[in-house]
Write a protein that holds these residues in place. Structure first.
Motif, PDB file in Angstrom:
ATOM      1  N   VAL A 180       3.774 -25.676 -18.469  1.00  0.00           N
ATOM      2  CA  VAL A 180       5.228 -25.606 -18.486  1.00  0.00           C
ATOM      3  C   VAL A 180       5.640 -24.706 -17.327  1.00  0.00           C
ATOM      4  O   VAL A 180       5.128 -23.598 -17.180  1.00  0.00           O
ATOM      5  N   ILE A 181       6.549 -25.193 -16.493  1.00  0.00           N
ATOM      6  CA  ILE A 181       6.993 -24.451 -15.311  1.00  0.00           C
ATOM      7  C   ILE A 181       8.242 -23.630 -15.624  1.00  0.00           C
ATOM      8  O   ILE A 181       8.351 -22.474 -15.234  1.00  0.00           O
ATOM      9  N   SER A 182       9.194 -24.243 -16.324  1.00  0.00           N
ATOM     10  CA  SER A 182      10.420 -23.528 -16.677  1.00  0.00           C
ATOM     11  C   SER A 182      11.011 -24.125 -17.939  1.00  0.00           C
ATOM     12  O   SER A 182      10.787 -25.295 -18.253  1.00  0.00           O
ATOM     13  N   ALA A 183      11.755 -23.293 -18.653  1.00  0.00           N
ATOM     14  CA  ALA A 183      12.464 -23.749 -19.852  1.00  0.00           C
ATOM     15  C   ALA A 183      13.824 -23.072 -19.870  1.00  0.00           C
ATOM     16  O   ALA A 183      13.923 -21.853 -19.724  1.00  0.00           O
ATOM     17  N   GLU A 184      14.860 -23.872 -20.027  1.00  0.00           N
ATOM     18  CA  GLU A 184      16.237 -23.366 -20.071  1.00  0.00           C
ATOM     19  C   GLU A 184      16.942 -23.981 -21.266  1.00  0.00           C
ATOM     20  O   GLU A 184      16.603 -25.083 -21.697  1.00  0.00           O
ATOM     21  N   TYR A 185      17.915 -23.251 -21.792  1.00  0.00           N
ATOM     22  CA  TYR A 185      18.678 -23.781 -22.916  1.00  0.00           C
ATOM     23  C   TYR A 185      20.095 -23.229 -22.890  1.00  0.00           C
ATOM     24  O   TYR A 185      20.377 -22.235 -22.227  1.00  0.00           O
ATOM     25  N   VAL A 186      20.976 -23.899 -23.621  1.00  0.00           N
ATOM     26  CA  VAL A 186      22.352 -23.458 -23.802  1.00  0.00           C
ATOM     27  C   VAL A 186      22.487 -23.032 -25.261  1.00  0.00           C
ATOM     28  O   VAL A 186      22.198 -23.814 -26.176  1.00  0.00           O
ATOM     29  N   ASP A 187      22.883 -21.768 -25.489  1.00  0.00           N
ATOM     30  CA  ASP A 187      22.993 -21.247 -26.857  1.00  0.00           C
ATOM     31  C   ASP A 187      24.260 -21.770 -27.542  1.00  0.00           C
ATOM     32  O   ASP A 187      25.098 -22.426 -26.903  1.00  0.00           O
ATOM     33  N   PRO A 188      24.424 -21.519 -28.844  1.00  0.00           N
ATOM     34  CA  PRO A 188      25.600 -22.012 -29.572  1.00  0.00           C
ATOM     35  C   PRO A 188      26.946 -21.553 -28.995  1.00  0.00           C
ATOM     36  O   PRO A 188      27.973 -22.194 -29.226  1.00  0.00           O
ATOM     37  N   ASN A 189      26.960 -20.457 -28.218  1.00  0.00           N
ATOM     38  CA  ASN A 189      28.194 -19.979 -27.587  1.00  0.00           C
ATOM     39  C   ASN A 189      28.476 -20.660 -26.244  1.00  0.00           C
ATOM     40  O   ASN A 189      29.500 -20.379 -25.617  1.00  0.00           O
ATOM     41  N   GLY A 190      27.532 -21.501 -25.779  1.00  0.00           N
ATOM     42  CA  GLY A 190      27.710 -22.192 -24.506  1.00  0.00           C
ATOM     43  C   GLY A 190      27.143 -21.453 -23.314  1.00  0.00           C
ATOM     44  O   GLY A 190      27.355 -21.868 -22.178  1.00  0.00           O
ATOM     45  N   ASP A 191      26.401 -20.364 -23.552  1.00  0.00           N
ATOM     46  CA  ASP A 191      25.798 -19.595 -22.459  1.00  0.00           C
ATOM     47  C   ASP A 191      24.403 -20.138 -22.142  1.00  0.00           C
ATOM     48  O   ASP A 191      23.633 -20.474 -23.045  1.00  0.00           O
ATOM     49  N   SER A 192      24.077 -20.187 -20.852  1.00  0.00           N
ATOM     50  CA  SER A 192      22.763 -20.672 -20.408  1.00  0.00           C
ATOM     51  C   SER A 192      21.755 -19.534 -20.335  1.00  0.00           C
ATOM     52  O   SER A 192      22.104 -18.417 -19.960  1.00  0.00           O
ATOM     53  N   HIS A 193      20.500 -19.850 -20.664  1.00  0.00           N
ATOM     54  CA  HIS A 193      19.416 -18.869 -20.651  1.00  0.00           C
ATOM     55  C   HIS A 193      18.134 -19.522 -20.153  1.00  0.00           C
ATOM     56  O   HIS A 193      17.940 -20.720 -20.313  1.00  0.00           O
ATOM     57  N   SER A 194      17.263 -18.685 -19.592  1.00  0.00           N
ATOM     58  CA  SER A 194      15.919 -19.119 -19.216  1.00  0.00           C
ATOM     59  C   SER A 194      14.919 -18.436 -20.135  1.00  0.00           C
ATOM     60  O   SER A 194      15.155 -17.334 -20.612  1.00  0.00           O
ATOM     61  N   ILE A 195      13.783 -19.085 -20.327  1.00  0.00           N
ATOM     62  CA  ILE A 195      12.716 -18.543 -21.176  1.00  0.00           C
ATOM     63  C   ILE A 195      11.507 -18.284 -20.283  1.00  0.00           C
ATOM     64  O   ILE A 195      11.193 -19.111 -19.418  1.00  0.00           O
ATOM     65  N   VAL A 196      10.819 -17.189 -20.510  1.00  0.00           N
ATOM     66  CA  VAL A 196       9.558 -16.932 -19.807  1.00  0.00           C
ATOM     67  C   VAL A 196       8.544 -17.944 -20.330  1.00  0.00           C
ATOM     68  O   VAL A 196       8.360 -18.080 -21.545  1.00  0.00           O
ATOM     69  N   THR A 197       7.913 -18.656 -19.430  1.00  0.00           N
ATOM     70  CA  THR A 197       7.054 -19.759 -19.856  1.00  0.00           C
ATOM     71  C   THR A 197       5.566 -19.452 -19.808  1.00  0.00           C
ATOM     72  O   THR A 197       4.771 -20.311 -20.152  1.00  0.00           O
ATOM     73  N   GLU A 198       5.185 -18.251 -19.412  1.00  0.00           N
ATOM     74  CA  GLU A 198       3.766 -17.926 -19.369  1.00  0.00           C
ATOM     75  C   GLU A 198       3.123 -18.173 -20.718  1.00  0.00           C
ATOM     76  O   GLU A 198       3.586 -17.687 -21.736  1.00  0.00           O
TER      77      GLU A 198
END
Length: 189
Positions: A84-102
């Motif tokens: 996995v190179i990258s993971a991003e999501y939009v939370d219930p408030n509509g804010d974008s976030h990235s996840i550490v994928t190591e």
């Protein structure tokens, strides 16, 4: 084509001009470009999100997009998944976030998402490959030999029979020898 997955970086060829010269008994160097086009066509017909096999062959980068997290890395389509190179999501408030994928292999304990299509995006490297021992930023294809042979057989058949229909011979949807080579690798969705 799978709308949830798109190719970000296409795989490099895993059947070379030299392979095709030997397999197809091709002597004319002037045919190189044409033969490489046929190899690309045969590979594309089998490989990745648009391919008949339903899996990635050469090492490539794909992006999965969904309204929610998959359960596990192995649930990402068109594997085998290398990393996995990258993971991003939009939370219930509509804010974008990235996840550490190591070392990310499990998505079961991930943050809540809003739930709209495209709120989860995961980029991953898939296909049959290993990291280059001299340059860890590069990957080398290690596609199983039956698949390589099938690509060479298809490209050679197309090279030798340049018309869409051959009069006076039987027609198969897929040549039996090619199907026999690749059938064990097919994933049905």
């Amino acid at each position: 084509m799978d709308r949830q997955v798109k190719v970000i970086e296409a795989p490099k060829p895993f059947v070379s001009w030299e392979d095709m010269k030997t397999h197809g008994k091709i002597e004319e160097e002037s045919e190189k470009s044409y033969v490489e086009t046929l190899v690309n066509g045969a590979t594309t017909w089998l490989d990745g999100p648009t391919g008949w096999l339903g899996r990635s062959l050469g090492v490539q980068i794909l992006e999965f997009s969904s309204s929610n997290w998959p359960c596990h890395v192995d649930d990402l389509p068109y594997g085998p998944v290398i990393e996995v190179i990258s993971a991003e999501y939009v939370d219930p408030n509509g804010d974008s976030h990235s996840i550490v994928t190591e070392d990310l292999t499990d998505f079961s304990d991930m943050p809540d998402v809003r739930g709209d299509e495209g709120d989860v995006k995961i980029r991953y490297r898939a296909g049959y490959g290993v990291q280059d021992s001299d340059d860890q930023t590069k990957w080398n294809n290690v596609v199983p030999s039956p698949i390589q042979v099938a690509v060479m057989m298809l490209a050679t058949q197309w090279y030798q029979n340049r018309e869409g229909v051959s009069v006076g011979s039987s027609v198969d949807e897929l040549p039996f020898a090619v199907k026999a080579l690749i059938q064990p690798f097919r994933i049905y969705r």
